[in-house]
Design a protein around this motif. Structure first.
Motif, PDB file in Angstrom:
ATOM      1  N   ILE A 250       0.857  -1.190   0.000  1.00  0.00           N
ATOM      2  CA  ILE A 250       0.000   0.000   0.000  1.00  0.00           C
ATOM      3  C   ILE A 250       0.887   1.231   0.000  1.00  0.00           C
ATOM      4  CG2 ILE A 250      -1.770   1.300   1.246  1.00  0.00           C
ATOM      5  CD1 ILE A 250      -2.789  -1.349   2.346  1.00  0.00           C
ATOM      6  N   GLY A 251       0.867   1.955  -1.112  1.00  0.00           N
ATOM      7  CA  GLY A 251       1.723   3.126  -1.275  1.00  0.00           C
ATOM      8  C   GLY A 251       1.366   4.251  -0.314  1.00  0.00           C
ATOM      9  N   MET A 252       2.269   5.203  -0.197  1.00  0.00           N
ATOM     10  CA  MET A 252       2.101   6.301   0.752  1.00  0.00           C
ATOM     11  C   MET A 252       0.964   7.224   0.321  1.00  0.00           C
ATOM     12  SD  MET A 252       4.274   5.318   2.854  1.00  0.00           S
ATOM     13  CE  MET A 252       4.288   6.676   4.027  1.00  0.00           C
ATOM     14  N   HIS A 253       0.140   7.575   1.285  1.00  0.00           N
ATOM     15  CA  HIS A 253      -1.012   8.423   0.972  1.00  0.00           C
ATOM     16  C   HIS A 253      -1.509   9.140   2.230  1.00  0.00           C
ATOM     17  CE1 HIS A 253      -2.690   4.628   2.446  1.00  0.00           C
ATOM     18  NE2 HIS A 253      -3.806   5.280   2.758  1.00  0.00           N
ATOM     19  N   ASN A 254      -2.208  10.236   2.005  1.00  0.00           N
ATOM     20  CA  ASN A 254      -3.002  10.886   3.054  1.00  0.00           C
ATOM     21  C   ASN A 254      -4.421  10.365   2.876  1.00  0.00           C
ATOM     22  OD1 ASN A 254      -0.989  13.186   1.868  1.00  0.00           O
ATOM     23  ND2 ASN A 254      -1.054  13.238   4.104  1.00  0.00           N
ATOM     24  N   GLU A 255      -5.114  10.149   3.954  1.00  0.00           N
ATOM     25  CA  GLU A 255      -6.456   9.577   3.861  1.00  0.00           C
ATOM     26  C   GLU A 255      -7.449  10.646   3.428  1.00  0.00           C
ATOM     27  OE1 GLU A 255      -8.440   6.045   3.867  1.00  0.00           O
ATOM     28  OE2 GLU A 255      -6.379   6.317   4.572  1.00  0.00           O
TER      29      GLU A 255
ATOM     30  N   GLY B 141       5.511   8.760   6.520  1.00  0.00           N
ATOM     31  CA  GLY B 141       6.388   9.663   5.790  1.00  0.00           C
ATOM     32  C   GLY B 141       5.982  11.102   6.023  1.00  0.00           C
ATOM     33  N   ASP B 142       6.952  11.968   6.241  1.00  0.00           N
ATOM     34  CA  ASP B 142       6.713  13.387   6.527  1.00  0.00           C
ATOM     35  C   ASP B 142       6.447  14.136   5.222  1.00  0.00           C
ATOM     36  OD1 ASP B 142       6.900  16.108   7.206  1.00  0.00           O
ATOM     37  OD2 ASP B 142       8.351  15.723   8.796  1.00  0.00           O
ATOM     38  N   GLY B 143       5.219  14.646   5.058  1.00  0.00           N
ATOM     39  CA  GLY B 143       4.851  15.373   3.846  1.00  0.00           C
ATOM     40  C   GLY B 143       5.676  16.626   3.620  1.00  0.00           C
ATOM     41  N   ARG B 144       6.138  17.248   4.710  1.00  0.00           N
ATOM     42  CA  ARG B 144       6.976  18.449   4.573  1.00  0.00           C
ATOM     43  C   ARG B 144       8.321  18.090   3.952  1.00  0.00           C
ATOM     44  NH1 ARG B 144       6.946  19.769  10.769  1.00  0.00           N
ATOM     45  NH2 ARG B 144       7.306  17.511  10.642  1.00  0.00           N
ATOM     46  N   ALA B 145       8.875  16.951   4.352  1.00  0.00           N
ATOM     47  CA  ALA B 145      10.176  16.524   3.829  1.00  0.00           C
ATOM     48  C   ALA B 145      10.066  16.146   2.359  1.00  0.00           C
ATOM     49  CB  ALA B 145      10.708  15.351   4.650  1.00  0.00           C
ATOM     50  N   ILE B 146       8.977  15.474   1.989  1.00  0.00           N
ATOM     51  CA  ILE B 146       8.777  15.101   0.586  1.00  0.00           C
ATOM     52  C   ILE B 146       8.658  16.366  -0.263  1.00  0.00           C
ATOM     53  CG2 ILE B 146       7.193  13.977  -1.022  1.00  0.00           C
ATOM     54  CD1 ILE B 146       6.539  11.990   1.296  1.00  0.00           C
ATOM     55  N   PHE B 147       7.879  17.324   0.198  1.00  0.00           N
ATOM     56  CA  PHE B 147       7.740  18.612  -0.506  1.00  0.00           C
ATOM     57  C   PHE B 147       9.097  19.285  -0.662  1.00  0.00           C
ATOM     58  CE2 PHE B 147       7.216  23.269   0.285  1.00  0.00           C
ATOM     59  CZ  PHE B 147       6.742  23.612  -0.973  1.00  0.00           C
TER      60      PHE B 147
ATOM     61  N   MET C 239       8.972  11.158  -8.197  1.00  0.00           N
ATOM     62  CA  MET C 239       8.101  11.228  -7.019  1.00  0.00           C
ATOM     63  C   MET C 239       8.215   9.959  -6.180  1.00  0.00           C
ATOM     64  SD  MET C 239       4.655  13.243  -8.260  1.00  0.00           S
ATOM     65  CE  MET C 239       4.410  12.447  -9.849  1.00  0.00           C
ATOM     66  N   ASP C 240       8.351   8.810  -6.829  1.00  0.00           N
ATOM     67  CA  ASP C 240       8.501   7.545  -6.119  1.00  0.00           C
ATOM     68  C   ASP C 240       9.797   7.525  -5.309  1.00  0.00           C
ATOM     69  OD1 ASP C 240       7.978   4.784  -5.458  1.00  0.00           O
ATOM     70  OD2 ASP C 240       9.452   4.218  -6.974  1.00  0.00           O
ATOM     71  N   GLU C 241      10.898   7.947  -5.927  1.00  0.00           N
ATOM     72  CA  GLU C 241      12.201   7.927  -5.251  1.00  0.00           C
ATOM     73  C   GLU C 241      12.226   8.871  -4.052  1.00  0.00           C
ATOM     74  OE1 GLU C 241      14.896   8.836  -8.434  1.00  0.00           O
ATOM     75  OE2 GLU C 241      15.097   6.716  -9.047  1.00  0.00           O
ATOM     76  N   VAL C 242      11.684  10.075  -4.226  1.00  0.00           N
ATOM     77  CA  VAL C 242      11.668  11.047  -3.129  1.00  0.00           C
ATOM     78  C   VAL C 242      10.769  10.554  -1.994  1.00  0.00           C
ATOM     79  CG1 VAL C 242      10.940  13.381  -2.463  1.00  0.00           C
ATOM     80  CG2 VAL C 242      12.249  13.038  -4.568  1.00  0.00           C
ATOM     81  N   THR C 243       9.633   9.966  -2.349  1.00  0.00           N
ATOM     82  CA  THR C 243       8.724   9.439  -1.325  1.00  0.00           C
ATOM     83  C   THR C 243       9.403   8.348  -0.510  1.00  0.00           C
ATOM     84  OG1 THR C 243       6.770   9.944  -2.686  1.00  0.00           O
ATOM     85  CG2 THR C 243       6.496   8.320  -0.917  1.00  0.00           C
ATOM     86  N   MET C 244       9.978   7.344  -1.191  1.00  0.00           N
ATOM     87  CA  MET C 244      10.583   6.213  -0.485  1.00  0.00           C
ATOM     88  C   MET C 244      11.796   6.639   0.341  1.00  0.00           C
ATOM     89  SD  MET C 244       8.586   3.754  -0.842  1.00  0.00           S
ATOM     90  CE  MET C 244       9.608   2.574   0.064  1.00  0.00           C
ATOM     91  N   LYS C 245      12.479   7.680  -0.097  1.00  0.00           N
ATOM     92  CA  LYS C 245      13.618   8.213   0.674  1.00  0.00           C
ATOM     93  C   LYS C 245      13.159   8.695   2.050  1.00  0.00           C
ATOM     94  CE  LYS C 245      16.491  12.360   0.717  1.00  0.00           C
ATOM     95  NZ  LYS C 245      16.759  13.645   0.010  1.00  0.00           N
TER      96      LYS C 245
END
Length: 341
Positions: free
Chosen positions: A89-94, A121-127, A275-281
Motif C-alpha cells: 500500500i503506497g504512501m497516501h493521506n487519507e 512519511g513526513d509530507g513536509r520533507a517530501i515537498f 516522485m517515487d524515489e523522493v517518497t521512499m527516501k
C-alpha cells in the motif's frame, strides 16, 4: 489491570503534549502499552487524549468493516485481508473526494508473522526534496485522480459501429447519474481502455486539486498528493517486486485508481519515478506489536503498509479534530506574527 490504569493516567496527564507533538512532528508512536491491546482500551486511550472521532472517509463510497463487526463501531479494520498481503500500500493521506480526516490512530491487535510494517512519511520533507521546477509545474496544473474503473464494456466493440457512439453516450450518462447519486463529491466519467487487452472501460475522475496544502494549524506547506498509492504505473512497477495484485472480486476490479495532471494530461514515467524515489527516501518502516499505536496528523504525515505473510489484525480510528486544536491555531498564529514583527 493496575498497569493499564497507570498507563491511562499517563495519557491523561500528557494529553496536550501528545497532541502538540503529533501536530509538530506529524506522528507519535506508542510502544509497550498493555492498555491498547484490545479495542476497549484503545478507545479509552484516544478518548482520554481528547480526539474527536468521525466517520470513515470511505463511508459514502463503500463500507469498510469494523474490527468488532458491529455497525457504527468507531474502530475500522486496516487492510488485513489475506488476499491483499502481497499488495504494497503506497504512501497516501487519507481522503476520499472532499472528506479528509484531520488525524488518525492506527493500532496493532495482532502483528503479522512476517512483514506488514506500518509506513509513515513526513509530507513536509517530501515537498522539500522534490525538484522545485517539477513542483511548480504540478502546482500550476494541479492533479486529478481516477478513483474507479468500470471494466465491463468490451462488448461494445462487437456492436455495429453506427451504434457504438449512441451506446457509449447512454451508458456514460446512466453510470454518471448513478455514481454521483452515491458519492458526496462530483465525478466525471471518461471512456478509456484498461488492462493488458485494452478492454473498453469507464474511468471515474474526481475534481482537480492542488498537490500541496498549507497545514491548518502550523501553516507549514506539506505534500498532500496520493500519487504513490494511486498511480497505476507505480503499482505495476511494484508487482515486479511483490507479485501481481490479487483482484479476487468485483469490488477489487472496480476500485482501481490512477493519477493525472488536473487538465487530464498524463504524468511522464520520469516524473513518476522522481516522485517515487523522493517518497521512499522519506519513508520509515514501523514494526508494530500488539498494543502499539501510531497517532498521526493526516495533513502532515502520509501512511502506507508493507507486504506481509501470516495473519495481521490492525485497526484504525479517524478523527475530525481534537480538544485544544483552536488554542493551538492561535498559538502558531501569534508565533508567526512575533517572528514577522
Amino acid at each position: 489491570e493496575g498497569d493499564k490504569e497507570a498507563q491511562l493516567n499517563y495519557v491523561k496527564e500528557n494529553a496536550f503534549e501528545i497532541k502538540k507533538k503529533m501536530t509538530e512532528n506529524g506522528a507519535v508512536i506508542f510502544r509497550d502499552f498493555d492498555l491498547m491491546k484490545e479495542q476497549e482500551g484503545f478507545v479509552k486511550f484516544y478518548e482520554t487524549i481528547g480526539m474527536k472521532t468521525c466517520l470513515d472517509p470511505l463511508h459514502s463510497v463503500s463500507a469498510r468493516p469494523t474490527v468488532d463487526g458491529k455497525k457504527g463501531s468507531p474502530v475500522y479494520e486496516a487492510v488485513n485481508k489475506e488476499s491483499r498481503k502481497n499488495f504494497f500500500i503506497g504512501m497516501h493521506n487519507e481522503f476520499v473526494g472532499t472528506r479528509a480526516p484531520r488525524a488518525a490512530a492506527f493500532v496493532c491487535f495482532k502483528a503479522a508473522e512476517t512483514g506488514g510494517e506500518f509506513l509513515i512519511g513526513d509530507g513536509r520533507a517530501i515537498f522539500r526534496d522534490l525538484n522545485p521546477d517539477f513542483v511548480e509545474k504540478l502546482y500550476k496544473r494541479s492533479i486529478r485522480y481516477s478513483v474507479m474503473e468500470l471494466p465491463f464494456f468490451g462488448w461494445i466493440d462487437n456492436a455495429p459501429e453506427v451504434l457504438q457512439g449512441p451506446l457509449m453516450g447512454t451508458i456514460r450518462g446512466l453510470a454518471s447519474a448513478a455514481i454521483n447519486a452515491k458519492v458526496d463529491f462530483s465525478v466525471d466519467l471518461q471512456w478509456g481502455e484498461g488492462g493488458y487487452d485494452k478492454v473498453k472501460m469507464l474511468q471515474a475522475r474526481a475534481p482537480s486539486q492542488p498537490p500541496i496544502v498549507v497545514h491548518p494549524v502550523t501553516g507549514d506547506p506539506t505534500w498532500f498528493c496520493n500519487v504513490h498509492s494511486h498511480s497505476s504505473k507505480l503499482r505495476k512497477d511494484r508487482e515486479e517486486i511483490y507479485g501481481a495484485e490479487r483482484f479476487e472480486d468485483g469490488a477489487s476490479q472496480i476500485n482501481k485508481s490512477d493519477m493525472f495532471f488536473g487538465d487530464d494530461g498524463d504524468i511522464s514515467d520520469e516524473e513518476l519515478k522522481h516522485m517515487d524515489e523522493v517518497t521512499m527516501k522519506n519513508v520509515q518502516f514501523v514494526k508494530m506489536t500488539e498494543g502499539d499505536v501510531v497517532l498521526l496528523d493526516n495533513y502532515k504525515c502520509m501512511h502506507g503498509r508493507n507486504v506481509f505473510d501470516g495473519t495481521r489484525k490492525h485497526g484504525v480510528a479517524w478523527f475530525e479534530g481534537w480538544e485544544g486544536e483552536e488554542e493551538m491555531k492561535k498559538h502558531y498564529s501569534a508565533e508567526k506574527i512575533a517572528v514577522n514583527a
